[in-house]
Design an enzyme around this catalytic site. Sequence first.
Site, PDB file in Angstrom:
ATOM      1  N   GLY A  72       0.794  -1.225   0.000  1.00  0.00           N
ATOM      2  CA  GLY A  72       0.000   0.000   0.000  1.00  0.00           C
ATOM      3  C   GLY A  72       0.824   1.272   0.000  1.00  0.00           C
ATOM      4  O   GLY A  72       0.283   2.359  -0.173  1.00  0.00           O
ATOM      5  N   CYS A 108     -27.916  -9.362 -15.944  1.00  0.00           N
ATOM      6  CA  CYS A 108     -27.325  -9.094 -17.256  1.00  0.00           C
ATOM      7  C   CYS A 108     -28.293  -9.555 -18.349  1.00  0.00           C
ATOM      8  O   CYS A 108     -28.821 -10.671 -18.297  1.00  0.00           O
ATOM      9  CB  CYS A 108     -25.986  -9.832 -17.385  1.00  0.00           C
ATOM     10  SG  CYS A 108     -25.322  -9.815 -19.058  1.00  0.00           S
ATOM     11  N   CYS A 153     -26.318 -12.756 -20.229  1.00  0.00           N
ATOM     12  CA  CYS A 153     -26.079 -14.042 -19.557  1.00  0.00           C
ATOM     13  C   CYS A 153     -26.941 -14.227 -18.313  1.00  0.00           C
ATOM     14  O   CYS A 153     -26.930 -15.286 -17.700  1.00  0.00           O
ATOM     15  CB  CYS A 153     -24.604 -14.191 -19.202  1.00  0.00           C
ATOM     16  SG  CYS A 153     -24.096 -13.188 -17.786  1.00  0.00           S
ATOM     17  N   CYS A 172     -23.111  -7.354 -18.525  1.00  0.00           N
ATOM     18  CA  CYS A 172     -21.871  -7.498 -17.764  1.00  0.00           C
ATOM     19  C   CYS A 172     -20.814  -6.547 -18.317  1.00  0.00           C
ATOM     20  O   CYS A 172     -20.615  -6.454 -19.531  1.00  0.00           O
ATOM     21  CB  CYS A 172     -21.312  -8.912 -17.898  1.00  0.00           C
ATOM     22  SG  CYS A 172     -22.293 -10.170 -17.091  1.00  0.00           S
ATOM     23  N   CYS A 201     -18.907 -12.770 -19.148  1.00  0.00           N
ATOM     24  CA  CYS A 201     -20.226 -12.884 -19.761  1.00  0.00           C
ATOM     25  C   CYS A 201     -20.215 -13.958 -20.855  1.00  0.00           C
ATOM     26  O   CYS A 201     -21.098 -14.806 -20.918  1.00  0.00           O
ATOM     27  CB  CYS A 201     -20.620 -11.526 -20.345  1.00  0.00           C
ATOM     28  SG  CYS A 201     -22.363 -11.369 -20.745  1.00  0.00           S
TER      29      CYS A 201
END
Lengths: 289, 256
Positions: A39, A248, A251, A273, A279
């Site tokens: 980080g 979606c 899908c 998606c 997807c």
Amino acid sequence: MSETSPKPRPLAGYNFGYLDEATKRMIRRALLKAVCIPGHQVPFGAREMPLPYGWGTGGIQVTSAVLGPSDVLKVIDQGADDTTNAVSIRRFFSRVAGVATTESTAEASIIQTRHRIPETPLREGQILVYQVPMPEPLFKLEPRVAESTKLHALADYGLMQVKLYEDIARQGEVGTSYNHPVMVNHRYLMSPSPIPAFDNPKMHMNAGLQLFGAGREKRIYAVPPYTDVRSLDFEDHPFKPVRAPHACAICGSEESYLDEVITDDAGGRMHVCSDTDYCASRPPLEDAP
Amino acid sequence: MSALLQAEGLDLRFGAVRALDGVAISIWPGEVVAIVGESGSGKSSLLRVLAGMQRADAGAVLYRDAAGATHSVLDASDAALRRLMRSDWGFVHQNARDALRMEVSAGGNVGERLMAAGDRHYGHIREVAAHWLERVEMDPARMDESPKNFSGGMQQRLQIARTLVTNPRLVFMDEPTGGLDVSVQARLLDLIRGLVADLGLAVLLVTHDIAAARLLAHRIVVMRHGQVVEEGLTDRVLDDPQHPYTQLLVSSVLAA
Ligand SMILES: Nc1ncnc2c1ncn2[C@@H]1O[C@H](COP(=O)(O)OP(=O)(O)OP(=O)(O)O)[C@@H](O)[C@H]1O
Ligand SMILES: [Mg+2]
């Protein structure tokens, strides 16, 4: 669909992966330091790249430094493999390194990304390289670089919490649906780059190695595998990874992050998606468009 | 019992100017000490050195924390000083705008020190902030307003709430009523006097205003040309000043 391309023949006259070996070594040293201090932003001598800032120059330099001849590279922009930016970066590396490329998250060993984390969980050994426009999470709150550096050194992050407080006081909720700041390894405040807040939980205890490159700001940072990554919040206003409340249209997924697309001039719209590989890997709905 | 903060032999030069010249001062728990003197006598410099905001050229400043441990302020790291400033001390500036975050709401300004100290409960932060706004005689219903909307006196009261919210043991105040209207000053002084008594705060108060010193301080330290020329209990110093400069200072107030 998501098949891995055979290895192309690299262009003559370029060093493997475009950058020269000394530059790659310098970047790898910065990466090693970044991995050791999860980080923490490590300065590096960013090079001019053959594309403008904002197009992923930081990510490309990191990818170039970690890429080997047997790697398989995937590049996504907003989750999609077929956008101009993703296509041109993928083509760049297949030309200057001759590496195999893929659209499949599972088959890739290195994934360079802008604005998304793939839906398919990473496994050990995979590397996710983020393109980062602004690495400093405090930059809007504390524009003085010397002062924000000091705040990081002292882990003095009350100011960031004040911003979240102000969001809730003004709007009833935290206003950052993108680039929601995280604490890494209980120590450093980090910008996750402009990924949707929905993706933040995927950073936590991820099996893959996450590397972040900011070209213009000349900073590198990292989240090593299996590292604690927490989104900043309040106990009584817990962080919420927001997702549009739809399935979606292609899908039918009710788990993936969705993009809203306009389908016709009459203002018709649907949700699909954002991760095109995810997807495509799922059976389409019978009435899919 | 021993002193909360004790300083000796403080020297501070700015080029040829001796802002501090062998200053010694101490403050005890729960005590209000006023530092008075003419403009340029080194009052603010002294406060800044004692609070670790400015390094002295020579001398020592020792702070004793609640657990009885002693900290050398002049040798403390930035991190240690910030910790003290966050947990044990408070600093009230003459100009509230130097201390407040003007783009952050009143509640956020008061809550900042709580959040810096690790409070992560939004409801609790607001509750404490509302309580402190009330204590400084501000309407808690205005806690989501920007301090830009507030008068100078209100901004100063907000700064005081923001400083006291973490229950500091020692508060440094540099001319907290300077630059305000006389009537606003009087009300603010009353407020400070009430808070200091209720909370048992130790306060080092820099002021030009002998009347303010008489109202608030247990003890007075008189500075001139970077030196302490006289110090003692407030009534003694003001009613029976020993040093000619103090005599002048006191008589000029009486004459006015
Ligand atoms: N940063 C600085 N650079 C140069 N000289 C300074 C600095 N700070 C203070 N001085 C000088 O040191 C002396 C003491 O200043 P200081 O601000 O401590 O006085 P003061 O008693 O607080 O005055 P005032 O009542 O006007 O606030 C003055 O001569 C001042 O000009
Ligand atoms: Mg002053």
